[in-house]
Motif scaffolding. Structure first.
Motif, PDB file in Angstrom:
ATOM      1  N   THR A 153       6.523  11.045   2.915  1.00  0.00           N
ATOM      2  CA  THR A 153       6.963   9.755   3.432  1.00  0.00           C
ATOM      3  C   THR A 153       8.462   9.637   3.244  1.00  0.00           C
ATOM      4  O   THR A 153       8.948   9.695   2.121  1.00  0.00           O
ATOM      5  CB  THR A 153       6.254   8.605   2.692  1.00  0.00           C
ATOM      6  OG1 THR A 153       4.846   8.788   2.797  1.00  0.00           O
ATOM      7  CG2 THR A 153       6.629   7.269   3.286  1.00  0.00           C
ATOM      8  N   VAL A 263      -2.285  -1.152   3.293  1.00  0.00           N
ATOM      9  CA  VAL A 263      -1.317  -0.581   4.231  1.00  0.00           C
ATOM     10  C   VAL A 263      -0.679  -1.687   5.076  1.00  0.00           C
ATOM     11  O   VAL A 263       0.534  -1.685   5.312  1.00  0.00           O
ATOM     12  CB  VAL A 263      -2.001   0.467   5.131  1.00  0.00           C
ATOM     13  CG1 VAL A 263      -1.071   0.892   6.256  1.00  0.00           C
ATOM     14  CG2 VAL A 263      -2.425   1.678   4.299  1.00  0.00           C
ATOM     15  N   TRP A 267       3.294  -2.737   5.204  1.00  0.00           N
ATOM     16  CA  TRP A 267       4.038  -2.655   6.472  1.00  0.00           C
ATOM     17  C   TRP A 267       4.694  -3.994   6.798  1.00  0.00           C
ATOM     18  O   TRP A 267       5.862  -4.055   7.192  1.00  0.00           O
ATOM     19  CB  TRP A 267       3.088  -2.242   7.595  1.00  0.00           C
ATOM     20  CG  TRP A 267       3.709  -2.330   8.956  1.00  0.00           C
ATOM     21  CD1 TRP A 267       4.668  -1.520   9.488  1.00  0.00           C
ATOM     22  CD2 TRP A 267       3.414  -3.316   9.965  1.00  0.00           C
ATOM     23  NE1 TRP A 267       4.983  -1.922  10.758  1.00  0.00           N
ATOM     24  CE2 TRP A 267       4.240  -3.024  11.081  1.00  0.00           C
ATOM     25  CE3 TRP A 267       2.538  -4.394  10.031  1.00  0.00           C
ATOM     26  CZ2 TRP A 267       4.202  -3.795  12.244  1.00  0.00           C
ATOM     27  CZ3 TRP A 267       2.502  -5.156  11.182  1.00  0.00           C
ATOM     28  CH2 TRP A 267       3.332  -4.853  12.277  1.00  0.00           C
ATOM     29  N   GLY A 271       8.057  -3.120   4.997  1.00  0.00           N
ATOM     30  CA  GLY A 271       8.511  -2.224   6.052  1.00  0.00           C
ATOM     31  C   GLY A 271       8.108  -0.789   5.851  1.00  0.00           C
ATOM     32  O   GLY A 271       8.733   0.123   6.412  1.00  0.00           O
ATOM     33  N   GLU A 272       7.053  -0.548   5.059  1.00  0.00           N
ATOM     34  CA  GLU A 272       6.597   0.823   4.815  1.00  0.00           C
ATOM     35  C   GLU A 272       5.752   1.298   5.993  1.00  0.00           C
ATOM     36  O   GLU A 272       4.793   0.640   6.395  1.00  0.00           O
ATOM     37  CB  GLU A 272       5.787   0.897   3.523  1.00  0.00           C
ATOM     38  CG  GLU A 272       6.635   0.638   2.287  1.00  0.00           C
ATOM     39  CD  GLU A 272       5.838   0.733   1.008  1.00  0.00           C
ATOM     40  OE1 GLU A 272       6.456   0.676  -0.077  1.00  0.00           O
ATOM     41  OE2 GLU A 272       4.597   0.855   1.073  1.00  0.00           O
ATOM     42  N   ALA A 273       6.103   2.445   6.505  1.00  0.00           N
ATOM     43  CA  ALA A 273       5.419   2.973   7.689  1.00  0.00           C
ATOM     44  C   ALA A 273       4.110   3.647   7.321  1.00  0.00           C
ATOM     45  O   ALA A 273       3.952   4.187   6.218  1.00  0.00           O
ATOM     46  CB  ALA A 273       6.323   3.963   8.408  1.00  0.00           C
ATOM     47  N   LEU A 274       3.164   3.612   8.242  1.00  0.00           N
ATOM     48  CA  LEU A 274       1.922   4.358   8.111  1.00  0.00           C
ATOM     49  C   LEU A 274       2.148   5.727   8.733  1.00  0.00           C
ATOM     50  O   LEU A 274       2.256   5.857   9.953  1.00  0.00           O
ATOM     51  CB  LEU A 274       0.773   3.633   8.817  1.00  0.00           C
ATOM     52  CG  LEU A 274      -0.575   4.352   8.839  1.00  0.00           C
ATOM     53  CD1 LEU A 274      -1.125   4.522   7.431  1.00  0.00           C
ATOM     54  CD2 LEU A 274      -1.570   3.589   9.716  1.00  0.00           C
TER      55      LEU A 274
END
Length: 297
Positions: A153, A263, A267, A271-274
């Motif tokens: 990641t 998740v 997000w 702002g954490e991407a999958l």
């Protein structure tokens, strides 16, 4: 996430729209715990964050322990202390450690392995039949963990965080079996309260020794208070209320929603991407858990 056995079912409504709403709400609350940990982990550190979380959660549940005091003996207290380590202190610390190093979704996805680990421990340690369906699900679930651990990641390898999450889920699964064996004669709500209190006692000295020197931001304090009050204390009480009304197996379906909400919250708010590897691992692990719970018919 809870690991204790069920109280007898009081009633099982054929159709109750509230049940679906409450299951979704519980999944959302537990999924939010990984968001809270991700925000506060770097400011608190694992042991201070876990001990503070446990303290607030224990305070919420202490009335349930007091209510069952007549049925609790000294031998129960020692068991609660030991099982508090397995059901809360150790897994909470592993998830907190992972939250310092990887996106919130990693821990949330790894947490889904709890149901499968509980079945594996029951098979290996207690001689319970596992069946072909659960055996296939276990293999698939482990494949999912390998995929999750091998992912990257934003250029960072998340293997250790994923493995820490899997180890935490194994602790949950082991604790569930041991609690069923050694604390079955106490109301599950009291067991949950006692184990959380025992875990608080165990982690408090480590928290004191590793308490951060720098002032902790208000945002991190708010997250840890929410982690203890909402995602631990109230969520446990809420979960057992559901168990009493609809039974353990139906109430456990809330855990299927944890990775989805974990998740989603990460997000939306961080702002954490999958990533593709997270999506694939999550689909495999969640699918394997659901597959293992389906009836043969």
């Amino acid at each position: 996430m809870s690991t204790v056995p069920a109280d007898p079912i009081l009633q099982t409504p054929a159709r109750d729209w509230r049940t679906g709403a409450e299951l979704v709400a519980l999944g959302a609350i537990w999924g939010g715990s990984f968001l809270f940990m991700r925000v506060a982990a770097n400011d608190f550190g694992p042991f201070p964050m876990v001990a503070t979380r446990l303290l607030f959660g224990s305070v919420i549940l202490l009335p349930l322990l007091w209510r069952a005091r007549a049925s609790i003996r000294v031998s129960h207290l020692w068991k609660m202390l030991a099982l508090g380590a397995l059901s809360a202190a150790i897994p909470f610390t592993l998830f907190a450690w992972g939250a310092e190093r990887a996106p919130a979704g990693i821990g949330a996805i790894a947490n889904s392995m709890t149901v499968l680990f509980a079945a594996l421990v029951a098979f290996v340690g207690f001689g319970e039949k596992i069946g072909t369906r659960k055996a296939i699900a276990l293999v698939a679930g482990f494949v999912g963990v390998v995929i999750l651990a091998s992912g990257r990641t934003s250029g960072d390898n998340v293997a250790l965080a994923a493995l820490a999450g899997a180890a935490a889920s194994f602790c949950y699964g082991l604790a569930a079996n041991l609690i069923r064996k050694y604390l079955a004669d106490i109301a599950p709500t009291a067991v949950a309260a006692g184990c959380l209190l025992g875990a608080t006692i165990l982690t408090a000295p480590l928290a004191a020794l590793t308490w951060p020197e720098a002032p902790i931001p208000a945002k991190s304090w708010a997250c840890v208070v929410a982690l203890g009050v909402l995602s631990t204390g109230l969520a446990y009480a809420f979960y057992f209320r559901l168990i009493q009304r609809i039974g353990a197996s139906r109430a456990a379906t809330a855990t299927y929603l944890v990775p989805l909400f974990g998740v989603a919250w990460a997000w939306m708010f961080l702002g954490e991407a999958l990533t593709p590897s997270m999506a694939l691992a999550g689909a495999i692990i969640l699918g394997s858990v659901i597959f293992s719970q389906k009836s043969k018919g």
